[in-house]
Scaffold this active site. Structure first.
Site, PDB file in Angstrom:
ATOM      1  N   LYS A  40      -2.247  -1.082  -3.149  1.00 34.89           N
ATOM      2  CA  LYS A  40      -0.856  -1.531  -3.040  1.00 34.89           C
ATOM      3  C   LYS A  40      -0.753  -2.983  -2.572  1.00 34.89           C
ATOM      4  CE  LYS A  40       0.950  -0.573   0.663  1.00 34.89           C
ATOM      5  NZ  LYS A  40       1.625  -0.680   1.923  1.00 34.89           N
ATOM      6  N   THR A  41      -1.470  -3.328  -1.502  1.00 33.10           N
ATOM      7  CA  THR A  41      -1.399  -4.685  -0.954  1.00 33.10           C
ATOM      8  C   THR A  41      -1.910  -5.704  -1.969  1.00 33.10           C
ATOM      9  OG1 THR A  41      -1.734  -3.813   1.273  1.00 33.10           O
ATOM     10  CG2 THR A  41      -2.109  -6.164   0.965  1.00 33.10           C
ATOM     11  N   ASP A  43       7.882  -4.095   1.056  1.00 35.63           N
ATOM     12  CA  ASP A  43       6.714  -3.218   1.198  1.00 35.63           C
ATOM     13  C   ASP A  43       7.091  -2.026   2.071  1.00 35.63           C
ATOM     14  OD1 ASP A  43       4.149  -2.284   1.016  1.00 35.63           O
ATOM     15  OD2 ASP A  43       3.282  -3.724   2.413  1.00 35.63           O
ATOM     16  N   GLU A  44       6.346  -0.926   1.931  1.00 37.18           N
ATOM     17  CA  GLU A  44       6.578   0.300   2.723  1.00 37.18           C
ATOM     18  C   GLU A  44       8.052   0.712   2.647  1.00 37.18           C
ATOM     19  OE1 GLU A  44       4.140   1.881   3.756  1.00 37.18           O
ATOM     20  OE2 GLU A  44       2.515   0.529   4.302  1.00 37.18           O
ATOM     21  N   GLN A  47       4.223   9.295   2.168  1.00 37.64           N
ATOM     22  CA  GLN A  47       3.815   8.696   3.439  1.00 37.64           C
ATOM     23  C   GLN A  47       5.025   8.261   4.268  1.00 37.64           C
ATOM     24  OE1 GLN A  47       0.107   6.205   3.337  1.00 37.64           O
ATOM     25  NE2 GLN A  47       0.365   6.346   1.125  1.00 37.64           N
ATOM     26  N   ARG A  82      -6.588   8.676   5.454  1.00 35.53           N
ATOM     27  CA  ARG A  82      -7.211   7.531   6.148  1.00 35.53           C
ATOM     28  C   ARG A  82      -8.722   7.553   5.955  1.00 35.53           C
ATOM     29  NH1 ARG A  82      -3.753   4.814   5.319  1.00 35.53           N
ATOM     30  NH2 ARG A  82      -2.963   6.640   4.236  1.00 35.53           N
TER      31      ARG A  82
END
Length: 768
Positions: free
Chosen positions: A33-34, A224-225, A255, A609
């Site tokens: 994503k980043t 973002d997010e 998430q 994670r």
């Protein structure tokens, strides 16, 4: 420019090269994503979009800086001109410029949570209310929830539903506290974190010329997010992108875990309703984790009804099954995990930083800290007391804040008698009341103190005022932040006071002060920082998040943190601990489906994670508020497809759960003389070394208690006595530890081996 595009998979390429119109990127865990967001911004700049016209909103300052540096590598120094940062930092910047429209000066203070609670506590006291009923934390959460939903104190007090709820909760004065709190913040030229967003919405609502200015400035808006945005954040971004319609949101509904902070999952679930011509790109390939971990996570999150359709997959190795380990107690759980980390480090040549222990609540860290310390494994706790929340740091910052903004009531209360100068709480309260009665700022009262007060305290206040004035002169002479901070530390006497304290704690506090001054020096020496003023430094500090805390600079430590804090991070080996009903899922989140689904999303975050290996642990019994409770395995473990799990038991004679680590035994098991680990490592590593699947373990038959079982009075229990336990069966007391309510018995049970039991909870029957 085209080189970086060649490294993208088809969905990533589509997301990066999409230029105009609304775009939603659904980014599964570990899907790059980043990288996509970074390349997208670089691509827009490569197509001729001016970086001054791009607004990119992130959830941590650290993420923003990492993205900016990545873009610089691709596009060059023009990346410095991007409007990029957290919601709070970007809109604080706009409010510094435009805040005068709302009655604030450009040097307004940003109150942190402690400042807000302190002010609420003061108001509760002034109103003569019971502070055990009107708890600052609850009231602040109530006010925060209102502001996140764009409800002002005026609207709150006009809403009969809110007032009825407060009355029903036996706190009918919350509305009045909300009003007074808001007015006191305004009179102190201060905003709390929620105000930064609330006031931005008010600014854009009431001053259309300002809104129009930024709508035309920001031709591209990226968030973002997005699943973690609240109503206030969503409306700001929607307004800013209304003219050009070039809004790009990136997120993963699976998430969304911050409802308790006001995050609204409906923002991402219903985004298409606001943008019918929306282009949706799904990033479904997980590059982080093994197939087994990804598939296990998918099988869990499939139980949620309220979600966007996607199928996350991995082309990585199959990987090991997720190990599920049962411990007798929370202390034993700590020892199992610590010993497993030790063995895995030596066996596999791993570092401390390759491991993370994730838990639902901060209180769970104790057992793991103790166990790690016993075998000398370094660790760090993320989300504990931040460096900038330490008393000695907040004391100096209080002086710096008041130097910048003399209307800051909370800073004034903190520093007026620091170091002690004979000004008591009663005098401070009188000053605040006097300022309120005369409708004047506190600074005006203390600057003319002898018009209102006399005696020794008035002289001390006069000296204090002269001190602040000297710092103000330095500011007006445009001295940098470090020069002023050094002068404050020395001339207030705070540095000397810490220096002469030769205790261990005093030395640590002095070192912390030195570290603060070093950090300010780094700030002023940084060539990328244009504004080196005291006000600029204070803003950079006030907007730091927990995720921005760098710690002590030593990266090689096991990470201990809550699952909420772990979002966005990844580790080779992850232990998710405390997997018990009422702990995870939390008892507080079992009231309705929405809450339970958020808890399940939180567990999904925990699972994803892990890169290589994941271990889930739970305890059969755990202390809660001093009471020993028997625990049940979490339903979430049962919701994972069992084909991805491996239930484990401790083998007889194994070292797990022992009071001390059997290093020699460990050497015999994993480092035989004929095959040193260095030259012949195992072909397959295990997180929980020396464990066997349940199917291979022979377990003793379940003990059936005696029909007339009645617990005996054990106050005179002694070594050699025969006893019966309802679960562990018959045994012999080997020794007694302690006396009174903390008395413990070490008992050798016939089928269960040696156990140490607290007599006040054990319920033993003495066998005659």
């Amino acid at each position: 420019m085209s080189d970086y595009l060649s490294s993208l998979n088809p969905p990533q390429y589509e997301a990066v090269t999409h230029e105009n119109g609304p775009l939603m990127i659904i980014a599964g865990a570990g899907s790059g994503k980043t990288r996509v967001l970074t390349y997208r911004i670089a691509h827009l700049m490569g197509q001729g979009v001016d970086p001054f016209n791009i607004l990119s909103l992130t959830f941590t300052n650290k993420a923003a800086e990492e993205m900016r540096h990545r873009i610089e590598k691709i596009i060059g120094s023009e990346a410095k001109n991007l409007w990029m940062g957290t919601f709070h930092s970007v809109f604080a910047k706009i409010l510094r410029i435009e805040g005068h429209r709302l009655g604030y000066t450009s040097n307004f203070t940003i109150y942190d949570t402690d400042d807000s609670k302190s002010l609420i506590k003061t108001i509760v006291k002034e109103f003569g209310l019971d502070d055990k009923t009107y708890k600052p934390n609850f009231i602040l959460n109530r006010i925060s929830g209102a502001k996140n939903n764009l409800i002002s104190w005026q609207a709150y007090n006009e809403n009969p539903i809110f007032l009825a709820e407060d009355t029903g909760a036996q706190m009918p004065e919350i509305g009045r506290i909300f009003k007074t709190y808001s007015m006191r913040c305004f009179s102190a030229n201060a905003m709390d974190f929620d105000d930064l967003l609330f006031n931005t919405n008010v600014l854009f609502r009431d001053h259309l010329d300002v809104l129009n200015k930024y709508q035309h400035k920001f031709k591209h808006v990226m968030v973002d997010e997005f699943q973690d945005t609240n109503i206030s954040q969503y409306l700001i971004t929607k307004k800013l992108s209304a003219v050009n319609q070039n809004i790009c949101v990136v997120g993963d509904d699976a998430q969304s875990i911050y409802a308790f902070r006001g995050a609204n999952i409906q923002n991402i679930l219903n985004f298409r309703k606001d943008y019918p011509d929306l282009n949706v790109v799904k990033l479904e390939q997980n590059y982080r984790s093994t197939k087994n971990i990804v598939n296990a996570a998918n099988s869990l999150i499939a139980k949620n009804k309220n979600q966007l359709e996607k199928k996350v997959f991995s082309d990585n190795e199959e990987g090991e099954k997720i190990e599920v380990v049962k411990a007798h107690s929370d202390n034993e759980e700590g020892r199992i995990v610590a010993n497993a980390i030790f063995e895995s480090k030596v066996r596999d040549g791993l570092k401390n930083q390759d491991f993370a222990i994730l838990y639902r609540t901060n209180a769970q860290s104790r057992a793991f800290e103790e166990a790690l310390r016993k075998i000398n494994i370094k660790y760090r706790i993320i989300g504990g007391l931040s460096f900038y929340q330490r008393k000695e740091i907040k004391d100096i910052l209080g002086y710096l804040r008041f130097t910048v903004n003399q209307q800051d009531e909370e800073a004034f209360k903190r520093i007026i008698n620091l170091p002690k100068r004979g000004i008591g709480d009663t005098t401070v309260a009188k000053i605040i009341v006097t300022a309120s009665e005369h409708q004047k700022p506190i600074w005006e009262i203390v600057s003319n103190i002898k018009m209102y007060f006399d005696g020794k305290a008035a002289n001390s206040i006069e000296n204090f005022v002269n001190l602040i004035k000297s710092y103000k002169i330095m500011m007006e002479e445009e001295k940098d932040a470090h020069t002023i901070a050094m002068q404050v530390a020395k001339s207030t006497g705070l540095m000397h006071e810490l220096y002469i304290d030769k205790t261990v704690e005093g030395k640590a506090r002095y070192d912390n002060l030195e570290e603060l001054l070093n950090s300010i020096k780094q700030f002023t020496d940084n060539p990328e920082v244009e504004d080196k003023s005291l006000g600029a430094f204070l803003q950079s500090v006030s907007l730091l998040t927990t995720a921005d805390d760098e710690g002590d600079g030593d990266p090689d430590k096991v990470t201990l943190m809550t699952i909420h804090g772990a979002k966005g991070l990844e580790f080779k080996n992850v232990f998710v601990v405390g997997m018990e009903e009422n702990l995870f899922p939390s008892q507080m989140m079992l009231k309705n489906r929405d809450d339970l689904e958020e808890e399940r999303r939180l567990f999904y975050v925990a699972i994803t994670r892990a890169e290589k290996r994941l271990t889930l642990t739970y305890a059969e019994q755990r202390y809660n508020w001093g009471k020993l409770n028997f625990c049940e395995k979490s339903r979430f473990i049962e919701e994972i497809d069992p084909s991805y799990l491996k239930e484990m038991e401790k083998p007889g004679g194994g070292n797990f759960g022992a009071d001390s680590f059997d290093f020699q035994g460990f050497q015999r098991r994993v480092m035989p003389a004929s095959k040193p680990v260095q030259t012949s490592p195992p072909t397959r590593s295990q997180t929980i070394a020396n464990l066997k699947p349940v199917s291979q373990v022979k377990t003793a038959p379940q003990h059936v208690p005696t029909v007339d079982f009645q617990p005996s009075d054990t106050k005179n229990l002694k070594a050699g006595d025969k006893v019966e336990h309802q679960k562990f069966g018959f045994g012999t007391v080997k020794k007694m530890d302690n006396l009174g309510p903390t008395a413990k018995a070490v008992i050798e049970f016939e089928n269960e081996g040696e156990k140490t039991l607290l007599l006040s909870f054990a319920k033993l029957r003495i066998v005659e």
